[in-house]
Design a protein around this motif. Structure first.
Motif, PDB file in Angstrom:
ATOM      1  N   THR A1264       0.831  -1.211   0.000  1.00 42.57           N
ATOM      2  CA  THR A1264       0.000   0.000   0.000  1.00 42.57           C
ATOM      3  C   THR A1264       0.861   1.254   0.000  1.00 42.57           C
ATOM      4  N   LEU A1265       1.889   1.271   0.832  1.00 47.74           N
ATOM      5  CA  LEU A1265       2.787   2.434   0.895  1.00 47.74           C
ATOM      6  C   LEU A1265       3.501   2.640  -0.442  1.00 47.74           C
ATOM      7  N   LEU A1266       3.942   1.537  -1.034  1.00 44.37           N
ATOM      8  CA  LEU A1266       4.612   1.637  -2.339  1.00 44.37           C
ATOM      9  C   LEU A1266       3.639   2.167  -3.382  1.00 44.37           C
ATOM     10  N   PHE A1267       2.427   1.672  -3.353  1.00 43.77           N
ATOM     11  CA  PHE A1267       1.439   2.109  -4.333  1.00 43.77           C
ATOM     12  C   PHE A1267       1.155   3.606  -4.189  1.00 43.77           C
ATOM     13  N   SER A1268       1.048   4.076  -2.973  1.00 45.34           N
ATOM     14  CA  SER A1268       0.814   5.500  -2.730  1.00 45.34           C
ATOM     15  C   SER A1268       1.941   6.343  -3.308  1.00 45.34           C
ATOM     16  N   THR A1269       3.167   5.887  -3.114  1.00 46.50           N
ATOM     17  CA  THR A1269       4.320   6.610  -3.662  1.00 46.50           C
ATOM     18  C   THR A1269       4.286   6.623  -5.184  1.00 46.50           C
ATOM     19  N   GLU A1283      -9.007  15.789  -4.152  1.00 49.54           N
ATOM     20  CA  GLU A1283      -8.137  14.624  -4.317  1.00 49.54           C
ATOM     21  C   GLU A1283      -8.086  14.169  -5.768  1.00 49.54           C
ATOM     22  N   LEU A1284      -9.196  14.316  -6.488  1.00 44.82           N
ATOM     23  CA  LEU A1284      -9.248  13.864  -7.878  1.00 44.82           C
ATOM     24  C   LEU A1284      -9.235  15.052  -8.841  1.00 44.82           C
ATOM     25  N   SER A1285      -8.602  16.142  -8.416  1.00 40.40           N
ATOM     26  CA  SER A1285      -8.495  17.309  -9.295  1.00 40.40           C
ATOM     27  C   SER A1285      -7.722  16.935 -10.546  1.00 40.40           C
ATOM     28  N   LYS A1286      -8.115  17.544 -11.677  1.00 41.10           N
ATOM     29  CA  LYS A1286      -7.448  17.222 -12.938  1.00 41.10           C
ATOM     30  C   LYS A1286      -5.991  17.682 -12.945  1.00 41.10           C
ATOM     31  N   HIS A1327     -12.400  -8.911  -3.657  1.00 43.05           N
ATOM     32  CA  HIS A1327     -11.066  -9.049  -4.246  1.00 43.05           C
ATOM     33  C   HIS A1327     -10.181  -7.924  -3.708  1.00 43.05           C
ATOM     34  N   PRO A1328      -9.020  -8.248  -3.131  1.00 47.01           N
ATOM     35  CA  PRO A1328      -8.217  -7.194  -2.491  1.00 47.01           C
ATOM     36  C   PRO A1328      -7.669  -6.163  -3.463  1.00 47.01           C
ATOM     37  N   SER A1329      -7.473  -6.534  -4.722  1.00 48.84           N
ATOM     38  CA  SER A1329      -6.852  -5.594  -5.670  1.00 48.84           C
ATOM     39  C   SER A1329      -7.831  -4.572  -6.229  1.00 48.84           C
ATOM     40  N   MET A1330      -9.124  -4.771  -5.997  1.00 49.39           N
ATOM     41  CA  MET A1330     -10.092  -3.881  -6.617  1.00 49.39           C
ATOM     42  C   MET A1330      -9.852  -2.420  -6.243  1.00 49.39           C
ATOM     43  N   PHE A1331      -9.567  -2.190  -4.992  1.00 46.85           N
ATOM     44  CA  PHE A1331      -9.380  -0.817  -4.517  1.00 46.85           C
ATOM     45  C   PHE A1331      -8.250  -0.131  -5.280  1.00 46.85           C
ATOM     46  N   LEU A1332      -7.098  -0.808  -5.386  1.00 41.95           N
ATOM     47  CA  LEU A1332      -5.953  -0.201  -6.060  1.00 41.95           C
ATOM     48  C   LEU A1332      -6.215   0.008  -7.545  1.00 41.95           C
ATOM     49  N   LEU A1333      -6.831  -0.987  -8.174  1.00 40.71           N
ATOM     50  CA  LEU A1333      -7.105  -0.864  -9.609  1.00 40.71           C
ATOM     51  C   LEU A1333      -8.027   0.315  -9.895  1.00 40.71           C
ATOM     52  N   LEU A1334      -9.082   0.429  -9.121  1.00 37.06           N
ATOM     53  CA  LEU A1334     -10.022   1.529  -9.343  1.00 37.06           C
ATOM     54  C   LEU A1334      -9.403   2.871  -8.981  1.00 37.06           C
ATOM     55  N   LEU A1335      -8.491   2.861  -8.024  1.00 35.77           N
ATOM     56  CA  LEU A1335      -7.821   4.112  -7.652  1.00 35.77           C
ATOM     57  C   LEU A1335      -6.980   4.634  -8.807  1.00 35.77           C
ATOM     58  N   VAL A1336      -6.272   3.733  -9.483  1.00 38.13           N
ATOM     59  CA  VAL A1336      -5.470   4.152 -10.642  1.00 38.13           C
ATOM     60  C   VAL A1336      -6.385   4.619 -11.772  1.00 38.13           C
ATOM     61  N   ARG A1373     -17.791   0.444  -4.784  1.00 39.43           N
ATOM     62  CA  ARG A1373     -18.815   0.870  -5.739  1.00 39.43           C
ATOM     63  C   ARG A1373     -18.642   2.359  -6.085  1.00 39.43           C
ATOM     64  N   GLU A1374     -18.320   3.153  -5.081  1.00 41.95           N
ATOM     65  CA  GLU A1374     -18.078   4.578  -5.329  1.00 41.95           C
ATOM     66  C   GLU A1374     -16.883   4.777  -6.256  1.00 41.95           C
ATOM     67  N   MET A1375     -15.820   4.041  -6.005  1.00 45.67           N
ATOM     68  CA  MET A1375     -14.612   4.198  -6.813  1.00 45.67           C
ATOM     69  C   MET A1375     -14.846   3.703  -8.237  1.00 45.67           C
ATOM     70  N   ALA A1376     -15.638   2.648  -8.386  1.00 49.73           N
ATOM     71  CA  ALA A1376     -15.953   2.165  -9.734  1.00 49.73           C
ATOM     72  C   ALA A1376     -16.724   3.221 -10.508  1.00 49.73           C
TER      73      ALA A1376
END
Length: 1963
Positions: A1264-1269, A1283-1286, A1327-1336, A1373-1376
């Motif tokens: 998680t820390l690596l992903f944030s970086t 947070e999601l500013s263009k 699925h644990p990866s969903m959060f990271l995938l949708l964040l990207v 669901r929000e992130m999707a």
């Protein structure tokens, strides 16, 4: 500003061998007129610059010789010697170029002989076999070919030899480079030699005539063979990835050039190169020589980098002009670009990306050359609609936001060239109407303004097609661009675009103009938006516009200045009138909009324009400026304006000038003096920096103009004509300069008074340092108008010395630097006793437990060292070392000797303290923490030039001892730092219970930590003795008292916190010391060497030390600082000539990687704390690798780490994976690796996403820390609150083009995630990866420039993201939903929404999942929101498409009603309805609103009336989604109410729900939203911003709000109710209180004040405002009942006073300031005071308190009080600052002046004076406590900081009050009626005086350093006492007699230097 001195040119002198020198001596004639004599004189000089003069005489001398002289042996010999001289000079020596230039002018009859001489000498050079000499020979060949006729002829003569030499040298250098693998320094040099050799080969072929003709092309020709050999070498270089890319790039140029020169016939060259680039060479048809030389290019697989460089060579070396290569050339041009397109998808490295962008730009330039005379087919292939141009545009759009600035610049060139290419393909067509240009314009304007590429491309378009059509599309473009000027990263782009547009528009208008009206249109378009930003823009906008755009605009249009000044003058006058009206009638009145009174306004804009104009030479002189454009009074107002930028601009107007010698006028000097009085204490570092910089410019002007005046004075003394004399004599101006500078320095030294703030001291010392620098000590014949040293006395010297006691190191640095500039002056203020005291104080401070004390000690010691002011006792204490100096002391510098003595003294003390710490770490932490000594040693070493030491033999044992003690100290403290929980040792161990808790912690870490400190907890109590045996006491005896003795035998408590701080600070100082030693000390190349102090072994030991502590320390502070020292070491090692040391970083890196991989259980590596120091260790090793090399260490390390970071099934331990993830995170964050780390981002992202699926928490956490970086690294540092500013997002094309491998990976992972969501098992599957995938994916956004490339299409992601919307996790669901938005093009959004709505179930369906419904609705909502925000939709399309969506929405309305049991989905559906109402509730042209035509409001009314808001709630708060549902429903209900109200006007029957119903809801969410909506309307109406006032629905609601206020329990709702009441007119609701809430207005006031005194801060602030408004209402409307209101008024005054106290939150004090500003006319400045004098003065004291608040906002609000007070009829005549916004600094002086004036107006001097005198004395300061504290040991708790006001300066307010009281008393002639009028005050002052005298006598000699706080407090109290004594003496008529003052014996000398400042003219 100021003329910079040119650097003196350093030229190495030429020399010749002894034989040539003897020859010259033998040939020289007696008269010294022949060439030999000239050369002899020349070579005998040792100065290269002087030799140049002789060399220039060679050609003129030979021209005088007879033509027969060419047979003269003397000349022949001299020419030979000259050839030898030329070839012996280095390439960069200016003598070489001078000699070549001189020899180019040789007479023709000497040329043959000269060429022969040069040829012979060059032949000798070419015969060398010494590898070390090859570079010199290559440089000589290069210099011969460059503008040197003789050299070129010689090379031509020796062409065969030169080519052979180049071939041989390149082969041998390459071989030597391979042998030296690992020796980076030697390899770098050899690589540079290779590069130069290739470049010389290319230059040789291009410039030498020997290649003309075909004779040399015979296969037997030596030249041909050498050329083939060189071509073969270049081909190998091209494919050799071990070489630098610059070598490969140059080899690519050389290959193409050699092919061009060697291949026959020339017309087949394009075809041959095309086959090379396309890898389709026909090996049968090509010549044998080509096959043998370029076999790698013909047969083998060409690396992509080699192909790239071949393309570069093709474009650079072939002749593209005028289509000279014909159709074959056109085909080659097209083939080249297709090859480049294919390479663009392969290249990852940033350097290759940079090459590619340059080559593409070069290709477009070549295409332009070909298009100018090309065939129609090529024009069709390269017009704007062609596939090639589309691909190039895609490249531009993908890379215009690239992190590399240079690459972004190349995209601009490509785009500009593309426009030119299209113009060439449409000759004669109208550019404006051309579809390609029009389409580009429209699509670019659709982009958001945060895209940098938009600016550059629009600028290119404007240059190509003009500005008119862009302004036609959108006239507000100038305003839009100016709006983004607040974003620092966009400022350069925006200002350049504005300049381009402005220039273009001006040129266009001028060319079309018939009369002068064109300039009015120009001003309306460009100047008006600019003036608006300057007046009303935010601070960043204005600053950036002033700095970057305004100068460009004035340079383009100087005539616009007068227009701007005229407009701004008018606006400034209007603003002043507005302030006056507001002051008279209050804030509640509505006025026409003239701009906010809280903005910088027109005055600020005026000063900014004038400053810029003057700095750029658009104003002639200062006199003209102020005489015709702006008055001196207005400038004075600007200098103390409330806003700092106005003050800076006004100061800039005074200081800056385009002429560095412009005379500074008397008026300017007076204004500068006035500015300095009130502007030193500024909290903003940026503002302080600007002030100091501007004043330095002024001083430079004074210095340089004084030189002009001195010269003028001298010329006038020689009887110059009178008509050329200046307005006043130069001597008068010079004297004014001296007086001005002396006055400035006096003000600055006075600013160093006791208790002055950090900003004041920083500013004063910085300006004094600038003065000392600008006016240097007089040397030679240079006259200096001012000398700072002449104004230094003992008091001022002491004031600077006391700055060392500041807790801010910046102040210490500045004070030390100033003292160093006054070296000769300072000596006279020193005596031996004082020096001894200073030295002892420094030694004592170096062992203080306060960290800042040891910093003070370091500066004191350095001062004594550099001033040669060490006490004689120091030498006596070190007699054993004294002998060792011997004669060497005479040769050594004083500084070096003193430094050596001080370090030896410190080391002796340190050794004793370390011994004590080895026995008891507790004792050391309490009495002598060792880090202070080490810090002082480091400080002394850093100031010493260690590379030029003279006492080397003396230093070596000192350095050795220093290292030994550092290791010992580290060994003592490291167990604490390396323990498992160093920060856990926090409990205070002063009682049994906490000691027991501490013992449990110690037992846990015991196995690893064995230091004596951890064997037993100590209970520390005061006792008479200290027994070491108690340290070994057992746990049962824990209550046994043990004392720790501090300094001077005093007992003190020792906490674990103190021990920890002692340990980590010691480690910090040791690390910094070792790093400093490595960085500064020269190293011995061999053990016996005498040139260095550190041996190789010592360096290895230091490296091992850092390695141990970085890999084992647990305390972050410790390993971070060890990292700082280790970085210094690795930087030295990377540049070290010793190969074994040079390879150490690589060895250490392999060792640690192996240790990480093995994951041995016995390893001491820390697997927690984010791997502690391990990432830092590897960071330091990799960051030291040379960036210009191949970065092999980084590549190998990243490969190893990636293999460890990926999850593996067979791994026994996850520790290596955790370490790898943590190390990768650190490397991605390291900015020093820059773009070199970008190629590994893809693999890092894969590792992070896959690691998140691990079952081990540690792996998931690190992932998680690596992903944030990585998110930060990819999308940039967060630049906005959203947070999601263009600003922190990328377009899909840009993201996947930059990281193409992530496309299939993310798609595959997303598919796997979507499959788990759709599982029909009914289980909760997350699925644990969903959060990271949708964040990207959620950080991508669509762009109209994205195109439709199938390779990177976003379409495949859409169905998977939609399926993720059915996740059982709400957040997913929000992130999707957010992630879906960027993947749907704007045009497709309506269809997608309709498709999603169609998937929703009908009310008749029985089987459906609410999660799926919720996910779908969220996706609809976010898509609809994005669609409504899109700015590039035409209104008709937008309305129609949303109408279709609305129709689909109506079909599923059951989801918003009670038929839908789920409140969560019901809430989202209602949000969608609300969003539609916001989008469509506006009538289209000629039609009724869409919602009405569809009957949508009726449906919404039905939903509301059928909802629980009407029928009541059967739910409790346990129902999921209830708060969300309530909020959504309430928003929709409020919107419906407003809609019906707007339509029906006075008729409100059809309102679906009333506000009363909403306000009576039992749910606070409903009430809060309703109150917020109502507050918005009421506040708009109160401020006059509402267009139509309050709607009828809100009339007469005062009764409702009063009743709500009495029963509301929810704090936020209660606060809103009070705010609404405050906005309403009290006349409407206050009379109703008795009827509604059974409280009289007076009782209601008491109720409000009770709330204001008891509730939390926000409610307290609102209640205070409301109470104050009620009080003001009572005092205005009920004058006859004021007496009955007296108790309430007194309570209200006490409430205001309490609200101003410093301990309260800023909100409370800000409210108090606003209240005071609103009641100023009634209570503070009323000619007939309403309340008593004591209460009035209490309110005034609140004003003074708020004006000295630390918070800027509170000071500004308090300054508004003073502005209001000065704007009243009875006060405005007393000052020139009436109606002006002023800063708090001058507002304090003005307020005291107004108060004194009012006392006289009120005739209240008699009762008021004692109160003011007590303020002056400081009656609340307990001097007894202060005196006692000086004699006691202060109990200090680390990290516990009291509230300290770092802005307020007590003596400033004291001095202002004293000045105005003195003026008042002298002016009024008032005296007390009898001598006993002030007896108590007189007695108090006398007692205080005697107590002060006693305390000062008891202070130690250096109390200012040892007891700084108490000493400062006493000195402040002393000045207050003196001021009181003087005023009392004046009142008693004894001002002429001797009054009591502190004598010199009562206080230290420096304490007696205090004097009250002379009266300023502030008001």
């Amino acid at each position: 500003m100021g003329v910079k001195k040119k650097k003196e040119m350093q030229v190495a002198a030429l020399t010749i061998c002894h034989q040539d020198l003897e020859s010259l001596r033998s040939f020289a004639d007696v008269e010294g007129k022949n060439l030999a004599s000239l050369l002899l004189h020349c070579v005998q000089l040792t100065d290269g610059v002087s030799q140049i003069c002789y060399i220039k005489q060679i050609a003129p001398l030979l021209e005088k010789e007879d033509k027969n002289g060419m047979c003269d042996p003397i000349i022949r010999s001299c020419l030979d010697i000259l050839a030898g001289i030329y070839l012996s000079l280095s390439l960069k020596n200016p003598l070489k170029k001078v000699l070549a230039s001189s020899l180019n002018g040789l007479p023709e009859f000497f040329l043959t002989e000269a060429i022969h001489s040069f040829t012979c000498r060059l032949q000798e050079e070419l015969n060398t076999t010494d590898l070390c000499s090859y570079r010199k020979v290559i440089d000589n060949i290069s210099s011969c070919l460059e503008n040197f006729n003789l050299g070129r002829a010689s090379v031509n003569n020796l062409l065969e030899n030169v080519l052979h030499f180049l071939q041989k040298s390149l082969i041998e250098i390459l071989e030597e480079n391979r042998k030296l693998t690992g020796n980076h320094i030697a390899q770098t040099q050899l690589m540079n030699d290779l590069l130069v050799g290739i470049r010389v080969s290319v230059t040789l072929v291009q410039k030498v005539q020997g290649f003309q003709g075909n004779l040399w092309k015979a296969s037997s020709s030596p030249i041909w063979q050498s050329m083939c050999g060189l071509l073969s070498i270049f081909t190998k270089f091209l494919s050799d990835d071990d070489l630098l890319q610059t070598i490969q790039s140059t080899s690519g140029l050389a290959v193409i050039l050699f092919i061009k020169i060697m291949f026959d016939p020339p017309e087949k060259i394009p075809g041959l190169i095309s086959s090379l680039l396309l890898r389709s060479v026909d090996c049968v048809s090509i010549p044998e020589w080509f096959m043998s030389s370029c076999r790698n290019l013909c047969c083998a697989e060409i690396p992509e980098s080699a192909l790239l460089f071949l393309c570069q060579g093709t474009l650079a070396m072939l002749d593209w002009q005028n289509g000279s290569m014909g159709p074959c050339g056109e085909a080659l041009l097209l083939d080249t670009v297709h090859v480049l397109f294919s390479l663009s998808s392969w290249i990852k490295e940033s350097t290759l990306e940079m090459f590619l962008s340059r080559i593409l730009a070069s290709w477009t330039s070549s295409a332009i050359c070909v298009l100018e005379s090309s065939s129609p087919s090529l024009k069709n292939s390269l017009n704007g609609n062609s596939s090639i141009v589309e691909r190039l545009l895609e490249y531009v759009y993908t890379h215009w936001e690239h992190p590399l600035d240079a690459l972004r610049h190349q995209t601009k060139i490509i785009f500009k060239n593309l426009l030119q290419m299209h113009r060439l393909t449409i000759e004669g067509a109208d550019l404006v109407t051309d579809p390609f240009f029009w389409g580009l314009t429209v699509s670019l304007l659709q982009l958001e303004w945060h895209v940098k590429g938009k600016y550059t491309c629009l600028g290119c378009l404007v240059e190509c097609t003009g500005i008119e059509h862009i302004l036609t599309v959108d006239k507000t473009i100038p305003s839009q661009i100016l709006e983004v000027m607040g974003e620092q990263s966009l400022v350069p782009y925006a200002s350049d675009l504005l300049e381009t547009m402005f220039k273009n528009h001006k040129t266009h208008l001028k060319s079309q103009a018939v009369d002068s009206t064109w300039i009015d249109q120009l001003h309306e378009t460009w100047i008006s938006p600019l003036l608006f930003i300057l007046c009303e823009g935010n601070l960043d906008q204005k600053s950036n516009v002033i700095d970057h755009y305004l100068p460009k605009l004035l340079n383009c249009s100087p005539e616009s200045l007068s227009y701007m000044v005229k407009i701004l003058q008018t606006s400034a006058d209007a603003k002043t009138v507005m302030v006056f009206v507001i002051a008279l009638f209050g804030q509640d009145r509505s006025f026409p909009s003239l701009g906010s009174c809280n903005s910088r306004g027109a005055l600020g804009a005026l000063m900014a324009c004038l400053r810029t104009a003057r700095a750029h030479g658009h104003l002639q002189s200062a006199t003209d400026t102020w005489g015709s454009l702006v008055s001196s009074a207005r400038i004075k107002q600007g200098l103390v304006h409330q806003h700092c930028q106005v003050r800076i601009d006004t100061l800039g107007l005074l200081c800056e000038s385009n002429r560095s010698t412009e005379i500074v006028s008397t008026e300017e000097m007076q204004l500068i003096q006035f500015f300095i009085t009130y502007n030193l204490n500024n909290q903003s570092p940026g503002v302080r920096q600007q002030i100091c910089s501007l004043l330095k410019k002024l001083f430079c002007r004074i210095q340089e103009s004084s030189q002009v005046l001195y010269k003028l004075e001298q010329s006038m003394s020689k009887h110059e004509p009178e008509n050329e004399s200046p307005k006043q004599h130069p001597s008068v101006s010079l004297q004014q300069y001296k007086n001005f500078m002396s006055s400035i320095c006096s003000s600055l030294f006075e600013a160093l008074f006791p208790g002055s703030s950090y900003p004041t001291r920083f500013s004063a010392l910085t300006i004094l340092g600038s003065i000392a620098e600008v006016f240097p000590v007089q040397e030679g014949g240079i006259q200096t108008v001012y000398q700072l040293s002449h104004d230094i006395d003992a008091g001022r010297f002491q004031a600077v010395m006391e700055c060392f006691t500041s807790t801010f190191e910046d102040v210490k640095i500045l004070a030390f630097a100033l003292l160093m500039k006054l070296t000769k002056t300072v000596v006279q203020f020193q005596d031996s006793e004082k020096l001894q005291g200073l030295f002892q104080a420094a030694l004592e401070l170096s062992t203080s437990t306060k960290p800042h004390d040891c910093v003070t000690a370091s500066y004191l010691l350095n001062f004594l060292i550099w001033q040669d002011a060490l006490p004689s006792s120091l030498s006596a204490n070190l007699q054993t070392q004294q002998v060792a100096y011997g004669d060497g002391d005479k040769l050594a510098s004083v500084v070096e000797r003193n430094t050596l003595m001080v370090i030896k003294c410190l080391l002796e003390n340190l050794e004793e303290e370390i011994s004590q710490a080895e026995n008891s770490l507790l004792q050391a932490a309490a009495s002598c923490p060792m880090y202070g000594r080490v810090h002082c040693v480091t400080g002394a070493l850093q100031k010493l030039p260690l590379n030029s030491l003279q006492l080397v033999s003396e230093w070596r044992p000192v350095v050795e001892k220093l290292l030994l003690l550092s290791y010992r100290l580290s060994a003592v403290v490291s167990p604490v730092i390396q323990s498992s929980s160093p920060e856990g040792l926090i409990p205070m161990d002063t009682d049994s219970e906490s000691a027991s808790r501490l013992q449990m912690i110690l037992n846990e870490i015991q196995p690893r930590d064995t230091n004596d400190y951890f064997s037993q907890v100590k209970i520390v109590k005061e006792h008479d003795s200290f027994d070491l045996e108690d340290l070994n006491a057992s746990m049962p005896d824990i209550d046994t008292p043990v004392e720790i003795k501090g300094k001077e035998g005093k007992t003190c408590d020792v906490t674990a916190q103190m021990v920890l701080v002692c340990c980590w600070r010691s480690m910090k100082e040791v690390a910094l010391l070792l790093g400093t030693l490595c960085q500064l000390l020269p190293m011995q190349s061999v053990p016996e060497s005498s040139d260095g102090l550190l041996t190789v072994e010592q360096v290895r030991d230091i490296g091992d030390y850092f390695k141990q502590h970085l890999l084992q320390s647990r305390h972050r502070g410790a390993f971070e600082l060890a990292y700082t020292g280790f970085v210094k070491l690795t930087e030295i090692l990377s540049r070290c000539p010793n190969v074994s040391l040079q390879k150490l970083p690589e060895q250490w890196l392999w060792n640690v990687l192996e240790e990480i991989k093995c994951s041995d259980p016995s390893s001491k590596l820390c697997a927690t704390r984010r791997s502690a120091g391990i990432p830092f260790y590897i960071q330091a090793l990799l960051a030291s690798e040379p960036k210009k090399g191949k970065m092999d260490l980084l590549k190998i390390t990243m490969k190893e780490l990636m293999s460890l970071a990926r999850p593996t099934e067979d791994s026994q331990s996850t520790v290596p994976q955790v370490h790898a993830l943590n190390i990768l995170r650190a490397l991605y964050r390291d900015t020093r690796l820059r773009e070199n780390i970008i190629p590994y981002v893809t693999d890092g992202a894969k590792a992070a996403i896959l690691g998140f699926t691990s079952p081990v928490w540690a792996v998931r956490n690190s992932s998680t820390l690596l992903f944030s970086t990585l998110i930060t690294r990819i999308f940039g540092v967060k630049r906005g609150s959203d947070e999601l500013s263009k600003k922190n997002r990328l377009t899909g094309r840009e993201f996947f083009s930059r990281f193409p491998e992530l496309y299939p990976f993310l798609l595959k992972q997303l598919e796997a995630v979507a499959n788990t969501v759709d599982s029909d098992t009914g289980e909760l599957n997350r699925h644990p990866s969903m959060f990271l995938l949708l964040l990207v994916l959620g950080r991508l956004y669509p762009s109209p420039m994205d195109g439709t490339s199938s390779a990177l299409s976003m379409a495949p992601f859409v169905p998977f993201i939609i399926r993720c919307g059915g996740s059982p996790v709400y957040r997913s669901r929000e992130m999707a939903a957010r992630a879906l938005v960027p993947f749907v093009m704007v045009d497709q959004i309506p269809n997608t929404i309709q498709t999603l709505l169609a998937r929703l179930p009908n009310c008749t369906d029985h089987c459906f999942r609410q999660n799926h419904i919720h996910g779908t609705l969220l996706q609809v909502f976010h898509l609809l929101q994005a669609y409504s925000d899109s700015k590039h939709r035409t209104n008709s399309d937008f309305q129609q498409e949303l109408t279709d969506v609305t129709v689909c929405t109506k079909a599923k309305l059951w989801l918003a009603k009670r038929q839908n049991p789920c409140l969560v989905t019901r809430a989202v559906y209602i949000d969608i309805l609300f969003l539609l109402t916001c989008c469509l509730d506006k009538p289209a042209k000629g039609n009724q609103p869409v919602l009405e035509s569809l009957g949508f409001w009726e449906e919404i009314s039905g939903i509301i009336t059928g909802s629980e808001l009407i029928t009541g709630f059967p739910y409790t708060f346990t129902v999921p989604g209830l708060p969300q549902y309530l909020q959504s429903l309430t928003k929709l209900a409020i919107a419906a109410v407003w809609a019906v109200t707007a339509k029906a006007g006075e008729q409100t029957r059809n309102v679906p729900i009333s506000f009363s119903q909403l306000l009576e809801s039992t749910f606070s969410e409903v009430r809060l939203l309703t109150l917020e909506a109502l507050l918005e309307r009421f506040s708009a109406a109160a401020s006059g911003l509402a267009e139509k006032g309050l709607p009828p629905l809100l009339h007469n609601m005062g009764e409702k709000f009063l009743m709500l206020a009495m029963k509301e329990k929810q704090p936020e709702c209660f606060c809103k109710i009070l705010k609404i009441l405050h906005c309403m007119d009290p006349r409407e609701w206050l009379p109703q209180t008795e009827y509604c809430v059974h409280l009289t207005p007076k009782e209601f006031l008491i109720w409000t004040m009770d709330i204001a005194s008891t509730e939390r801060s926000e409610i307290r602030s609102v209640a205070l405002r409301l109470a104050s408004k009620v009080v003001a209402h009572h005092t205005q409307t009920r004058e006859e009942n004021r007496d009955s209101m007296a108790p309430e008024l007194k309570q209200w005054v006490q409430l205001v006073v309490l609200s101003c106290e410093d301990h309260l939150p800023p909100e409370s004090r800000l409210a108090a300031a606003e209240v005071l500003a609103s009641i100023t006319p009634y209570f503070l400045t009323n000619p007939h005071p309403i309340i008593g004098l004591q209460d009035t003065l209490a309110l005034w004291r609140c004003v003074f308190t708020l004006l000295q608040s630390e918070e800027q906002a509170i000071r500004d609000a308090a300054a508004e009080i003073v502005t209001t007070a000065l704007s009243q009829e009875n006060t405005s005549q007393s000052t020139e600052f009436a109606f002006c916004q002023v800063d708090a600094s001058i507002a304090l002086a003005l307020a005291m002046a107004v108060l004194c004036d009012l006392l006289q107006q009120w005739d209240q001097l008699a009762p008021g004076l004692p109160i003011l005198l007590r303020w002056l004395l400081g009656e609340n300061d307990d001097l007894v406590v202060c005196a006692e504290s000086t004699c006691q040991v202060e109990e200090d708790y680390l990290f516990e900081k009291a509230d300290v006001n770092l802005w307020a300066e007590t003596l400033v307010s004291v001095r202002y009050l004293y000045k105005h009281l003195s003026r008042l008393l002298s002016k009024s002639s008032w005296r007390p009626p009898g001598p006993e009028t002030l007896p108590d005050l007189r007695r108090t002052v006398s007692e205080q005086y005697h107590l002060l005298s006693q305390v000062f006598r008891e202070l130690p000699p250096t109390a200012e350093f040892l007891k700084t706080v108490e000493f400062t407090r006493l000195r402040i109290q002393k000045e207050r006492t003196l001021a009181c004594l003087r005023l009392l003496a004046f009142l008693e008529g004894k001002e002429g007699e001797d009054t009591q003052v502190l004598s010199a014996s009562d206080s230290p000398p420096e304490a007696s230097q205090l004097t009250l400042p002379r009266a300023e003219t502030a008001c």
